[in-house]
Design a protein around this motif. Structure first.
Motif, short mmCIF file in Angstrom:
data_model
loop_
_atom_site.label_atom_id
_atom_site.label_comp_id
_atom_site.label_asym_id
_atom_site.label_seq_id
_atom_site.Cartn_x
_atom_site.Cartn_y
_atom_site.Cartn_z
N LYS A 117 57.53 92.21 -26.41
CA LYS A 117 56.53 91.60 -25.01
C LYS A 117 57.36 90.74 -24.50
CE LYS A 117 52.17 89.49 -24.27
NZ LYS A 117 50.97 88.95 -24.80
N ASN A 118 58.30 89.97 -25.31
CA ASN A 118 59.01 88.77 -24.59
C ASN A 118 60.36 89.34 -24.18
OD1 ASN A 118 56.97 86.72 -25.09
ND2 ASN A 118 57.64 86.41 -27.27
N ASN A 119 60.74 90.57 -24.72
CA ASN A 119 62.02 90.91 -24.40
C ASN A 119 61.93 92.35 -23.85
OD1 ASN A 119 64.04 88.55 -25.05
ND2 ASN A 119 62.50 88.71 -26.70
N LYS B 22 61.93 95.89 -34.30
CA LYS B 22 61.48 94.76 -33.69
C LYS B 22 60.17 94.52 -33.60
CE LYS B 22 65.91 93.20 -32.46
NZ LYS B 22 66.40 92.08 -33.31
N ARG C 93 56.32 93.64 -32.04
CA ARG C 93 55.71 93.80 -30.74
C ARG C 93 55.79 92.57 -30.03
NH1 ARG C 93 51.02 98.11 -30.40
NH2 ARG C 93 51.45 99.18 -31.99
N ASP C 94 55.66 91.41 -30.55
CA ASP C 94 56.01 90.01 -29.90
C ASP C 94 57.31 90.03 -29.45
OD1 ASP C 94 53.38 88.97 -30.30
OD2 ASP C 94 53.84 87.99 -32.15
N TYR C 95 58.25 90.25 -30.24
CA TYR C 95 59.68 90.22 -29.62
C TYR C 95 59.76 91.03 -28.22
CZ TYR C 95 64.56 91.08 -29.28
OH TYR C 95 65.95 91.21 -28.64
#
Length: 197
Positions: free
Chosen positions: A32-34, A26, A28-30
């Protein structure tokens, strides 16, 4: 050596690994949001809750071998048993294996000396040896720094022999050694950086 320190290290590896398995690959953005806040099931490898990966399995293989003493061939043999006979797997089967690790273990199965089984090119780098090296800390903690490096190099090189992989493992062991001595994370990090200059 305090066995509770060894147990804590092994359980820490397995718990961290099991937290990460469902979100492997996954972005880093995913994440960060999850953010991962508890054990999850299925995910990237469609595994049940609390499943550890090859990283923990090979960590346990290394630890088991070191209980008998330091023998690179025995360590490598445990890695082969993991791949062939599912030694230390969470559910009796290997569900993932890194490319470099797979290639090195296959080479060992075909008679290659474990000390030269790991790839040495830049493209052979990965975190496979880093993810399983921690048990070596408890065996080499009283060695001279030179002897510690030699042992880390040998154990990393079973699957990852490029100097970058070896140095990553060595820095990790040196950092963990400072933590074992009672330093805080921050103190250990600063001292390890000084030692690495």
């Amino acid at each position: 050596m305090k066995t509770n320190q060894v147990h804590s290290a092994l359980f820490g590896v397995a718990v961290g690994d099991a937290l990460g398995v469902p979100v492997e690959f996954k972005s880093r953005d995913y994440l960060k949001n999850n953010p991962v806040k508890k054990m999850q099931e299925f995910g990237s490898h469609h595994q049940p809750l609390g499943t550890w990966s090859d990283d923990s399995s090979l960590t346990f293989c290394l630890a088991e071998s070191l209980c008998k003493g330091y023998d690179v061939k025995d360590i490598a043999n445990n890695f082969v048993l993991w791949r062939q006979e599912q030694l230390w797997t969470p559910h009796g089967r290997v569900f993932d294996i890194g490319i470099a690790t797979n290639f090195a273990i296959h080479s060992i199965e075909n008679g290659t000396n474990p000390l030269v089984a790991g790839g040495t090119s830049e493209r052979d780098n990965g975190n496979g040896s880093l993810m399983r090296i921690l048990p070596l800390l408890f065996y080499v903690k009283d060695f001279s720094i030179t002897k510690r490096f030699d042992a880390v190099k040998e154990v990393s090189s079973i699957t990852h022999a490029h100097i970058r992989s070896v140095i990553a493992c060595f820095i990790y062991i040196e950092y963990a050694l400072l933590l074992l001595e009672g330093k805080s994370k921050e103190e250990a990090f600063e001292e390890m950086k000084e030692k690495s200059k």
